[in-house]
Design an enzyme around this catalytic site. Structure first.
Site, short mmCIF file in Angstrom:
data_model
loop_
_atom_site.label_atom_id
_atom_site.label_comp_id
_atom_site.label_asym_id
_atom_site.label_seq_id
_atom_site.Cartn_x
_atom_site.Cartn_y
_atom_site.Cartn_z
N SER A 86 0.94 -1.10 -0.20
CA SER A 86 -0.09 0.07 0.24
C SER A 86 0.89 1.19 0.03
O SER A 86 1.58 1.42 -0.89
CB SER A 86 -1.18 -0.12 1.17
OG SER A 86 -2.02 0.97 1.05
N ASP A 125 -9.60 -5.46 -4.41
CA ASP A 125 -9.05 -4.45 -3.65
C ASP A 125 -10.08 -3.12 -3.50
O ASP A 125 -10.30 -2.56 -4.60
CB ASP A 125 -7.82 -3.93 -4.18
CG ASP A 125 -6.86 -3.38 -2.93
OD1 ASP A 125 -7.47 -2.33 -2.54
OD2 ASP A 125 -5.54 -3.24 -2.86
N HIS A 159 -7.49 -5.75 -0.33
CA HIS A 159 -6.31 -5.01 -0.07
C HIS A 159 -5.22 -5.67 1.01
O HIS A 159 -4.10 -5.60 0.79
CB HIS A 159 -6.85 -3.72 0.40
CG HIS A 159 -5.70 -2.71 0.55
ND1 HIS A 159 -4.99 -2.15 -0.68
CD2 HIS A 159 -5.13 -2.12 1.61
CE1 HIS A 159 -4.15 -1.23 -0.32
NE2 HIS A 159 -4.10 -1.18 1.25
#
Length: 273
Positions: A95, A224, A253
């Site tokens: 991320s 995601d 995610h």
């Protein structure tokens, strides 16, 4: 506890474990190095040296209220790499950590990086603009800012549902995973988390992606709900000179946690190639 005092006085908490080829993991917003537990133990058992750290303002690092930018995060990572004198490092970022990795590799690695991995990562750029018309609207990030500022304790529980795909029909919801996410988030400083939203959503990584020559693996879940893969992985791979991509139908995610066995297997294959 191991800490490094950076040039500007910020103290960075880090874990340096094991012996062997070096892997360095970079966590996502608003978490800490503990988010990599499923990968850390796997690679320690495979004979790797594993380095993780809590980003400034996050986890057990000092809760400084200044310089919460991707540029600073990458510079901080460089100071830690140089302090530990790490070489031929494979950098793995999830991320926001993926943005930190690609900026670090492009501007700060100084030949110390061997490969990189971007998992569910924010590059090339998240927010919608004239040059990124199909990006995420600014109103979404303004909402995250509002919730972080005014409702952080509850928001950090609520966010775990889309983060791990726990809001999908038939999902195997694990309260312990949710509590661990909340624990990590609440350890960090609210200023760092608030300012970090701008860092992960508005930083433009397109030049970083174009300039990196080392092998880069891009992994992204097709379900995601935090960083849509169409706006991230599918665009990043087009900009990389030496990139490989793998996307996963139905993965969320937070797939390094929920799908650790698959992610660890694919990481190992890339690392050992």
């Amino acid at each position: 506890m191991s800490t490094l005092k950076l040039k500007d006085g910020t103290e960075i908490f880090y874990k340096d474990q094991g012996e062997g080829p070096v892997l360095m993991f970079h966590h996502g917003w608003p978490l800490s190095s503990d988010d990599w537990d499923a990968q850390v133990i796997f690679f320690l058992q495979k004979g790797y040296r594993v380095v993780t750290h809590d980003r400034r303002g996050h986890g057990r690092s000092s809760q400084d209220i200044y310089n919460h930018t991707i540029e600073q995060y990458a510079s901080d990572a460089a100071e830690l790499v140089e302090f530990l004198d790490l070489k031929d490092v494979i950098h793995i970022g999830h991320s926001t950590g993926g943005g930190e990795v690609i900026r670090y590799v492009n501007k700060y690695a100084n030949g110390r990086a061997k490969k990189a991995v971007l998992i569910s990562a924010v590059p090339p750029i998240m927010v919608a603009s004239d040059s990124n018309p199909d990006g995420v609207p600014m109103s979404v990030f303004d909402g995250i800012r509002d919730q972080t500022l005014n409702n952080r304790q509850q928001f950090y529980i609520d966010l775990t549902f889309p983060f791990y795909g726990y809001n999908r029909e038939g999902a195997d919801v694990k309260e312990g995973v949710q509590r661990n996410w909340w624990r990590q988030g609440m350890m960090g400083g609210i200023v760092a988390h608030y300012d970090g939203i701008k860092a992960f959503s508005e930083t433009d990584f397109r030049d970083d992606l174009k300039n990196v020559d080392i092998p880069v693996l891009v992994l992204h879940g097709e379900d995601d709900q935090i960083v849509p893969y169409q706006n991230a992985a599918l665009k990043s791979i087009k900009l990389l000179k030496n990139g490989t991509i793998k996307t996963y139908p139905g993965f969320p995610h937070g797939m390094p946690t929920t799908e650790a066995a698959t992610i660890n297997k694919d990481l190992l294959e890339f690392i050992e190639a």
